[in-house]
Design a protein around this motif. Structure first.
Motif, PDB file in Angstrom:
ATOM      1  N   ALA A 132       0.854  -1.179   0.000  1.00 21.05           N
ATOM      2  CA  ALA A 132       0.000   0.000   0.000  1.00 21.05           C
ATOM      3  C   ALA A 132       0.897   1.239   0.000  1.00 21.05           C
ATOM      4  N   ALA A 133       0.485   2.258  -0.720  1.00 18.04           N
ATOM      5  CA  ALA A 133       1.280   3.478  -0.815  1.00 18.04           C
ATOM      6  C   ALA A 133       0.373   4.643  -1.179  1.00 18.04           C
ATOM      7  N   SER A 134       0.831   5.852  -0.881  1.00 16.75           N
ATOM      8  CA  SER A 134       0.084   7.050  -1.254  1.00 16.75           C
ATOM      9  C   SER A 134       1.005   8.000  -2.008  1.00 16.75           C
ATOM     10  N   LYS A 135       0.454   8.673  -3.000  1.00 21.44           N
ATOM     11  CA  LYS A 135       1.238   9.613  -3.783  1.00 21.44           C
ATOM     12  C   LYS A 135       1.536  10.857  -2.955  1.00 21.44           C
ATOM     13  N   VAL A 136       2.721  11.406  -3.127  1.00 23.65           N
ATOM     14  CA  VAL A 136       3.109  12.635  -2.433  1.00 23.65           C
ATOM     15  C   VAL A 136       2.395  13.809  -3.072  1.00 23.65           C
ATOM     16  N   ILE A 149      17.988  25.182   0.245  1.00 20.80           N
ATOM     17  CA  ILE A 149      17.470  24.425  -0.890  1.00 20.80           C
ATOM     18  C   ILE A 149      18.528  24.294  -1.976  1.00 20.80           C
ATOM     19  N   LEU A 150      18.718  23.070  -2.444  1.00 22.50           N
ATOM     20  CA  LEU A 150      19.617  22.817  -3.558  1.00 22.50           C
ATOM     21  C   LEU A 150      18.860  22.752  -4.879  1.00 22.50           C
ATOM     22  N   SER A 151      17.707  22.063  -4.851  1.00 23.32           N
ATOM     23  CA  SER A 151      16.941  21.908  -6.085  1.00 23.32           C
ATOM     24  C   SER A 151      15.562  21.361  -5.761  1.00 23.32           C
ATOM     25  N   PRO A 152      14.600  21.567  -6.671  1.00 24.26           N
ATOM     26  CA  PRO A 152      13.296  20.915  -6.490  1.00 24.26           C
ATOM     27  C   PRO A 152      13.414  19.433  -6.834  1.00 24.26           C
ATOM     28  N   VAL A 153      12.483  18.646  -6.310  1.00 30.70           N
ATOM     29  CA  VAL A 153      12.414  17.212  -6.604  1.00 30.70           C
ATOM     30  C   VAL A 153      11.040  16.930  -7.186  1.00 30.70           C
ATOM     31  N   SER A 154      11.013  16.302  -8.327  1.00 28.02           N
ATOM     32  CA  SER A 154       9.731  15.980  -8.948  1.00 28.02           C
ATOM     33  C   SER A 154       8.962  14.986  -8.078  1.00 28.02           C
ATOM     34  N   ARG A 155       7.687  15.261  -7.852  1.00 24.44           N
ATOM     35  CA  ARG A 155       6.857  14.378  -7.045  1.00 24.44           C
ATOM     36  C   ARG A 155       6.066  13.384  -7.892  1.00 24.44           C
ATOM     37  N   GLU A 156       6.236  13.437  -9.193  1.00 27.15           N
ATOM     38  CA  GLU A 156       5.414  12.631 -10.091  1.00 27.15           C
ATOM     39  C   GLU A 156       5.544  11.136  -9.829  1.00 27.15           C
ATOM     40  N   MET A 157       6.753  10.690  -9.488  1.00 30.30           N
ATOM     41  CA  MET A 157       6.977   9.260  -9.277  1.00 30.30           C
ATOM     42  C   MET A 157       7.355   8.945  -7.830  1.00 30.30           C
ATOM     43  N   VAL A 158       6.971   9.831  -6.899  1.00 26.49           N
ATOM     44  CA  VAL A 158       7.334   9.655  -5.497  1.00 26.49           C
ATOM     45  C   VAL A 158       6.101   9.245  -4.693  1.00 26.49           C
ATOM     46  N   TYR A 159       6.248   8.189  -3.894  1.00 27.45           N
ATOM     47  CA  TYR A 159       5.156   7.668  -3.081  1.00 27.45           C
ATOM     48  C   TYR A 159       5.618   7.508  -1.632  1.00 27.45           C
TER      49      TYR A 159
END
Length: 229
Positions: A132-136, A149-159
């Motif tokens: 079981a997992a939930s999307k960020v 902050i160094l850089s943004p991180v894409s949340r598209e594939m992060v759970y």
């Protein structure tokens, strides 16, 4: 009932982040938090196939409370270890199954339903492992050691990984045997380290983990059976 499903409920934590109370003994609705997982998953398992791991000094108290809510239950109880990996290993050793599926669930996620268990189990049967997992939903940032902050991180594939986490039992036992002293943070990582695939199954925003007193308030808002009258 699913004859080849073993369920391990991990209830061996120390609740250090919660405060002085044992968070799993807090009441949610008409029963302690840890009892909800037993209630939800016991009907899915054959006798001997649901095992609860509890820290040794609290084991008798937990068992007596559970027996009061679920008379004649077929739950097995084992003492937890010094970490999650050891606690789950102690429970795994008590499972009567030799093949099939094993589900590991945190007792601190009391709103996980039988329907979610079945949903994750269906995917585990196909690919060998699923969790079981939930999307960020929040914006993510990568920070340096100074907090800048160094850089943004894409949340598209992060759970966010949750439980239940369900695996082919023989593969999971093999993965645990190959740890060689490593202590992964969850069981999906145990499988990944051994080279076994694990699929993410979206759960829902209600599969909340009880970590802080604020989380208990959220759980009570989400639990339809809770009343503060």
């Amino acid at each position: 009932m699913i004859s080849d499903l073993g369920v391990i409920i991990a209830a061996g934590g120390s609740s250090q982040r919660y405060g002085e109370k044992d968070k799993l003994m807090e009441y949610l609705g008409n029963m302690p938090v840890f009892c909800h997982s037993i209630r939800n998953f016991l009907p899915l398992t054959a006798p001997g196939n649901l095992v609860v791991a509890v820290r040794g000094e609290a084991l008798d108290s937990y068992r007596k409370i559970a027996d009061g809510f679920f008379p004649g239950n077929h739950v097995k109880w084992v003492p937890g270890g010094k970490n999650r990996v050891e606690s789950v290993a102690n429970a795994l050793a008590q499972l009567d199954l030799h093949s099939g599926l094993v589900a590991i669930h945190d007792a601190a996620r009391p709103l996980a339903t039988a329907e979610l268990m079945l949903k994750v189990a269906a995917r585990a049967r196909i690919c060998g492992g699923a969790i079981a997992a939930s999307k960020v939903a929040d914006s993510l940032k990568l920070a340096g050691e100074n907090g800048m902050i160094l850089s943004p991180v894409s949340r598209e594939m992060v759970y966010c990984a949750e439980t239940p986490q369900i695996f082919d039992l023989q593969n999971y036992r093999a993965a645990c045997a190959a740890l060689n002293g490593a202590v992964p943070t969850d069981d999906a990582e145990i499988m990944r380290l051994a080279g076994f695939p694990v699929e993410l199954v979206v759960s829902g925003i209600w599969n909340i983990k009880l970590t802080s007193p604020e989380d208990l308030a959220k759980l009570r808002q989400c639990d339809p059976g809770y009343s503060n009258d």
